[in-house]
Design an enzyme around this catalytic site. Structure first.
Site, PDB file in Angstrom:
ATOM      1  N   ALA A  57      -6.003  10.715   7.593  1.00 60.58           N
ATOM      2  CA  ALA A  57      -4.733  10.481   7.044  1.00 60.58           C
ATOM      3  C   ALA A  57      -3.515  10.870   8.174  1.00 60.58           C
ATOM      4  O   ALA A  57      -2.403  10.190   8.195  1.00 60.58           O
ATOM      5  CB  ALA A  57      -4.352  11.876   6.113  1.00 60.58           C
ATOM      6  N   ASP A  84      -5.912   2.942   8.027  1.00 60.69           N
ATOM      7  CA  ASP A  84      -7.173   2.948   8.095  1.00 60.69           C
ATOM      8  C   ASP A  84      -7.666   1.376   8.375  1.00 60.69           C
ATOM      9  O   ASP A  84      -8.670   1.073   8.913  1.00 60.69           O
ATOM     10  CB  ASP A  84      -8.083   3.145   6.995  1.00 60.69           C
ATOM     11  CG  ASP A  84      -8.210   4.562   6.493  1.00 60.69           C
ATOM     12  OD1 ASP A  84      -7.737   5.503   7.504  1.00 60.69           O
ATOM     13  OD2 ASP A  84      -8.921   4.794   5.676  1.00 60.69           O
ATOM     14  N   GLU A  96     -18.185  18.254   2.011  1.00 61.13           N
ATOM     15  CA  GLU A  96     -17.484  18.965   0.917  1.00 61.13           C
ATOM     16  C   GLU A  96     -18.321  18.831  -0.323  1.00 61.13           C
ATOM     17  O   GLU A  96     -18.031  19.858  -1.452  1.00 61.13           O
ATOM     18  CB  GLU A  96     -16.009  18.408   1.109  1.00 61.13           C
ATOM     19  CG  GLU A  96     -15.377  18.800   2.213  1.00 61.13           C
ATOM     20  CD  GLU A  96     -14.088  18.216   2.498  1.00 61.13           C
ATOM     21  OE1 GLU A  96     -13.248  18.845   3.301  1.00 61.13           O
ATOM     22  OE2 GLU A  96     -13.813  17.108   2.056  1.00 61.13           O
ATOM     23  N   VAL A 152      -1.958  -7.648  -4.059  1.00 66.06           N
ATOM     24  CA  VAL A 152      -1.545  -8.770  -2.839  1.00 66.06           C
ATOM     25  C   VAL A 152      -2.830  -9.289  -2.568  1.00 66.06           C
ATOM     26  O   VAL A 152      -3.801  -9.088  -2.133  1.00 66.06           O
ATOM     27  CB  VAL A 152      -0.773  -8.283  -1.722  1.00 66.06           C
ATOM     28  CG1 VAL A 152      -0.469  -9.457  -0.501  1.00 66.06           C
ATOM     29  CG2 VAL A 152       0.405  -7.538  -1.938  1.00 66.06           C
ATOM     30  N   GLY A 165       0.652  -1.098  -0.021  1.00 66.81           N
ATOM     31  CA  GLY A 165       0.134   0.105   0.024  1.00 66.81           C
ATOM     32  C   GLY A 165       0.837   1.358   0.028  1.00 66.81           C
ATOM     33  O   GLY A 165       1.493   1.442   0.861  1.00 66.81           O
ATOM     34  N   GLY A 183      -0.318   4.386   0.008  1.00 68.16           N
ATOM     35  CA  GLY A 183      -1.150   5.421   0.577  1.00 68.16           C
ATOM     36  C   GLY A 183      -0.263   6.505   1.630  1.00 68.16           C
ATOM     37  O   GLY A 183       0.535   6.145   1.725  1.00 68.16           O
ATOM     38  N   PHE A 184      -0.993   6.950   2.535  1.00 67.95           N
ATOM     39  CA  PHE A 184      -0.422   7.565   3.503  1.00 67.95           C
ATOM     40  C   PHE A 184       0.401   6.951   4.581  1.00 67.95           C
ATOM     41  O   PHE A 184       1.680   7.417   4.627  1.00 67.95           O
ATOM     42  CB  PHE A 184      -1.675   8.394   4.485  1.00 67.95           C
ATOM     43  CG  PHE A 184      -2.120   9.614   3.676  1.00 67.95           C
ATOM     44  CD1 PHE A 184      -1.637  10.814   3.733  1.00 67.95           C
ATOM     45  CD2 PHE A 184      -3.483   9.405   3.044  1.00 67.95           C
ATOM     46  CE1 PHE A 184      -2.006  12.066   2.907  1.00 67.95           C
ATOM     47  CE2 PHE A 184      -3.946  10.547   2.378  1.00 67.95           C
ATOM     48  CZ  PHE A 184      -3.283  11.873   2.242  1.00 67.95           C
ATOM     49  N   GLY A 185      -0.044   5.840   4.940  1.00 69.60           N
ATOM     50  CA  GLY A 185       0.739   4.947   5.984  1.00 69.60           C
ATOM     51  C   GLY A 185       1.818   4.405   5.468  1.00 69.60           C
ATOM     52  O   GLY A 185       3.097   4.416   5.679  1.00 69.60           O
TER      53      GLY A 185
HETATM   54  C1  LIG Z   1     -12.909  11.265  -0.274  1.00 68.02           C
HETATM   55  C2  LIG Z   1     -12.080  11.117   1.033  1.00 68.02           C
HETATM   56  C3  LIG Z   1     -11.681  12.329   1.831  1.00 68.02           C
HETATM   57  C4  LIG Z   1     -10.783  12.134   2.896  1.00 68.02           C
HETATM   58  N1  LIG Z   1     -10.679  13.464   3.424  1.00 68.02           N
HETATM   59  C5  LIG Z   1      -9.984  13.331   4.797  1.00 68.02           C
HETATM   60  C6  LIG Z   1      -9.447  14.576   5.349  1.00 68.02           C
HETATM   61  O1  LIG Z   1     -10.043  15.398   4.922  1.00 68.02           O
HETATM   62  N2  LIG Z   1      -8.679  14.608   6.062  1.00 68.02           N
HETATM   63  C7  LIG Z   1      -8.089  13.406   6.567  1.00 68.02           C
HETATM   64  O2  LIG Z   1      -7.244  13.434   7.566  1.00 68.02           O
HETATM   65  N3  LIG Z   1      -8.448  12.164   6.225  1.00 68.02           N
HETATM   66  C8  LIG Z   1      -9.221  12.228   5.068  1.00 68.02           C
HETATM   67  N4  LIG Z   1      -9.622  10.717   4.410  1.00 68.02           N
HETATM   68  C9  LIG Z   1      -9.276   9.893   4.999  1.00 68.02           C
HETATM   69  C10 LIG Z   1      -7.716   9.400   4.822  1.00 68.02           C
HETATM   70  O3  LIG Z   1      -7.596   9.598   3.576  1.00 68.02           O
HETATM   71  C11 LIG Z   1      -7.521   8.049   4.968  1.00 68.02           C
HETATM   72  O4  LIG Z   1      -7.687   7.899   6.440  1.00 68.02           O
HETATM   73  C12 LIG Z   1      -5.997   7.599   4.558  1.00 68.02           C
HETATM   74  O5  LIG Z   1      -6.013   7.636   3.213  1.00 68.02           O
HETATM   75  C13 LIG Z   1      -5.492   6.281   5.279  1.00 68.02           C
HETATM   76  O6  LIG Z   1      -4.344   6.111   4.866  1.00 68.02           O
HETATM   77  P1  LIG Z   1      -3.854   4.586   4.525  1.00 68.02           P
HETATM   78  O7  LIG Z   1      -2.452   4.418   4.548  1.00 68.02           O
HETATM   79  O8  LIG Z   1      -4.510   3.581   5.747  1.00 68.02           O
HETATM   80  O9  LIG Z   1      -4.814   3.989   3.284  1.00 68.02           O
HETATM   81  P2  LIG Z   1      -4.823   4.566   1.982  1.00 68.02           P
HETATM   82  O10 LIG Z   1      -4.367   5.952   1.714  1.00 68.02           O
HETATM   83  O11 LIG Z   1      -6.206   4.351   1.543  1.00 68.02           O
HETATM   84  O12 LIG Z   1      -3.827   3.712   1.059  1.00 68.02           O
HETATM   85  C14 LIG Z   1      -4.134   2.401   0.918  1.00 68.02           C
HETATM   86  C15 LIG Z   1      -3.351   1.832  -0.371  1.00 68.02           C
HETATM   87  O13 LIG Z   1      -3.231   0.544  -0.282  1.00 68.02           O
HETATM   88  C16 LIG Z   1      -3.577  -0.013  -1.635  1.00 68.02           C
HETATM   89  N5  LIG Z   1      -3.892  -1.413  -1.553  1.00 68.02           N
HETATM   90  C17 LIG Z   1      -5.019  -1.673  -1.126  1.00 68.02           C
HETATM   91  N6  LIG Z   1      -5.233  -3.085  -1.037  1.00 68.02           N
HETATM   92  C18 LIG Z   1      -4.364  -3.454  -1.738  1.00 68.02           C
HETATM   93  C19 LIG Z   1      -3.755  -4.831  -1.891  1.00 68.02           C
HETATM   94  N7  LIG Z   1      -4.482  -5.979  -1.799  1.00 68.02           N
HETATM   95  N8  LIG Z   1      -2.721  -4.990  -2.617  1.00 68.02           N
HETATM   96  C20 LIG Z   1      -2.066  -4.011  -2.962  1.00 68.02           C
HETATM   97  N9  LIG Z   1      -2.231  -2.688  -2.571  1.00 68.02           N
HETATM   98  C21 LIG Z   1      -3.264  -2.545  -2.095  1.00 68.02           C
HETATM   99  C22 LIG Z   1      -4.366   1.000  -2.271  1.00 68.02           C
HETATM  100  O14 LIG Z   1      -4.287   0.891  -3.557  1.00 68.02           O
HETATM  101  C23 LIG Z   1      -4.086   2.201  -1.564  1.00 68.02           C
HETATM  102  O15 LIG Z   1      -2.809   2.842  -2.350  1.00 68.02           O
HETATM  103  C24 LIG Z   1     -10.414  10.985   3.228  1.00 68.02           C
HETATM  104  C25 LIG Z   1     -11.032   9.772   2.607  1.00 68.02           C
HETATM  105  C26 LIG Z   1     -11.723   9.988   1.473  1.00 68.02           C
HETATM  106  C27 LIG Z   1     -12.019   8.512   0.744  1.00 68.02           C
END
Ligand SMILES: Cc1cc2nc3c(=O)[nH]c(=O)nc-3n(C[C@H](O)[C@H](O)[C@H](O)COP(=O)(O)OP(=O)(O)OC[C@H]3O[C@@H](n4cnc5c(N)ncnc54)[C@H](O)[C@@H]3O)c2cc1C
Length: 445
Positions: free
Chosen positions: A331, A320, A178, A82, A14, A16-18
């Site tokens: 985030a 998340d 929003e 994965v 992943g 994303g942020f984490g």
């Molecule tokens: C529309 C929207 C608006 C938001 N606004 C805010 C805000 O204003 N402020 C705030 O703090 N938070 C906000 N959030 C929440 C924030 O974006 C999430 O809490 C944050 O992205 C979580 O980070 P993460 O790394 O856990 O997951 P993510 O950032 O979602 O990253 C997960 C990654 O894992 C990858 N992945 C998933 N499953 C697999 C797999 N099986 N194999 C390979 N890759 C995989 C995905 O493609 C993705 O790139 C918002 C969320 C959304 C949907």
């Protein structure tokens, strides 16, 4: 940095942020870091709604992972999903873009797969009430919103026209608020002069939630301000109403406190958007199966205080998809957990003391309502209106990845503020009928 045969292998799932915070935090570590993601970009989800409402182009909020990590010599990127974890063999199974599978071995695994939409057991609603979680969703939603105005413009039946001009948004959290604010602004400023007969009073925006207030995590005056501002923009805020059904004709709701025989209410709408519940990404269930760890009612992995899985000190999970003191799915917790995990891995590799538990520093919450109004609760500081908007804009620009994107977004925002125009008004799918020249070869025969 070259990969050595016996080098410690860190696999991060992943970007994303984490996940990205973990990889970047390992930039100086003596390790081979492999980032696996099923998409090729890092998505800045907080600005997705601006892509969906034609304000920003997708690339401005989604830089390619390979570009972000171009200068990090110990990091590699693999595009793939994965699909399985073998905690005994210390391998993950990856579905690759050419259709094949590969087993990838790890010494340390960091899972940061995020979350997905939850339709509260009604997955059939997804067809008529699309979510907004990924870039593909936002681009699809953009087409859908813009198309609704085009359909309304050629529809002669006033009832049907009104249905096309009704936007029902389920979920009054930050995303719902929003979206509602942006659709209202799009109607009033951007589209008004361009659809000559569009009367903004014909457009109906309904924001629905089962909760008794908008923006539940914010303090009461902030919630009241948000509701008032939305209503001033013409948004109908309907709270304490539970969604009972969604179809192509609109949304049926029931009052929260009343019994089963309470009369239901119908919002006739051709546009329903889902901005309500989330649950852990499906990979959380696979990880739980592979390791025997517990998940909570949202499917999140219950991790130890240092973000590892019970009985598996070599597997970390962040963001998340985890439950750590029930921190919100935002985030900031994901970012801070990612930084912390990188610190623990670096300390372990160097044989140093590793901090035993993750400590969250709450930096507050923010949401935007209109181009000149946002709310921000930062500790005891509660900002609203223009000052809230300035704080919101500064924080979002700072957290965007890559300087190019920061500058591009700033330019788009200034241009939009000055002109009210949205540069990304693209409906991707052409109008297409079976009897048309392209659709029916007989027509041209
Ligand atoms: C529309 C929207 C608006 C938001 N606004 C805010 C805000 O204003 N402020 C705030 O703090 N938070 C906000 N959030 C929440 C924030 O974006 C999430 O809490 C944050 O992205 C979580 O980070 P993460 O790394 O856990 O997951 P993510 O950032 O979602 O990253 C997960 C990654 O894992 C990858 N992945 C998933 N499953 C697999 C797999 N099986 N194999 C390979 N890759 C995989 C995905 O493609 C993705 O790139 C918002 C969320 C959304 C949907």
């Amino acid at each position: 940095m070259e990969t050595r045969a016996n080098q410690h292998r860190v696999v991060v799932i992943g970007g994303g942020f984490g996940g990205l915070a973990t990889v970047r935090g390992l930039r100086d570590a003596d390790a081979d870091v492999l980032l696996v993601d099923r998409v090729n970009h890092h998505l800045f989800q907080p600005l997705l709604y601006q892509v969906a409402t034609a304000l920003l182009p997708p690339g401005d909020i989604a830089p390619a992972l390979r570009a972000v990590l171009r200068d990090q010599k110990n990091a590699r990127v693999l595009l793939g999903e994965v699909t399985g974890v073998d905690a005994q063999a210390r391998e993950v199974k990856v579905a690759l873009p050419d259709g094949s599978f590969r087993l990838v071995g790890y010494d340390t695994l960091v899972v940061a797969a995020g979350s997905t939409d939850s339709y509260f057991g009604h997955d059939e609603w997804q067809k008529v009430a699309p979510p907004m979680k990924s870039l593909a969703h936002a681009v699809h939603l953009r087409s859908q919103l813009l198309r609704a105005f085009e359909v309304a413009a050629v529809t002669e039946d006033p009832e049907e026209r009104r249905r096309w001009l009704t936007f029902a948004i389920v979920g009054a959290g930050p995303t719902g608020v929003e979206l509602a604010g942006q659709i209202a602004d799009m109607t009033r400023r951007t589209l008004r002069g361009q659809f000559r007969d569009l009367d903004p009073t014909q457009v109906r925006i309904v924001l629905l939630d089962a909760a008794p207030s908008v923006l539940p995590p914010f303090d009461e005056p902030t919630r009241a301000h948000t509701r008032r501002s939305l209503e001033r923009l013409g948004v109908e805020v309907r709270l304490d109403e539970m969604v009972a059904d969604i179809s192509e004709d609109g949304v049926v709701t029931k009052p929260m406190q009343a019994g089963d025989d309470a009369p239901s209410r119908h919002v006739p709408a051709r546009n329903v958007i889902w901005a309500a519940g989330v649950k852990a990404a499906p990979l959380a269930a696979e990880l739980a199966r592979a390791t025997g760890v517990e998940t909570d009612r949202k499917g999140r992995i219950v991790v130890r205080p240092n973000c590892t899985l019970p009985g598996h000190p070599e597997i970390f999970a962040v963001g998340d998809m985890i439950n750590l003191n029930d921190l919100p799915g935002m985030a900031e917790p994901a970012l801070q957990e990612g930084h912390y995990v990188a610190k623990v891995i670096r300390a372990r590799l160097a044989g140093r003391y590793a901090p035993k538990r993750f400590r969250y520093l709450n930096l507050g919450s923010m949401a935007t309502i209109s181009p000149s109004d946002a709310v921000a609760d930062i500790g005891k500081l509660h900002l609203r209106g223009t000052i809230g908007k300035i704080a919101w804009a500064l924080v979002h620009i700072a957290f965007l990845v890559e300087w190019r994107n920061r500058i591009a977004v700033l330019v788009e925002w200034f241009w939009f503020l000055a002109t009210g125009r949205r540069a990304q008004r693209i409906i991707l799918e052409p109008v297409h009928h079976p009897g048309s020249v392209e659709g029916d070869t007989r027509a041209s025969a």
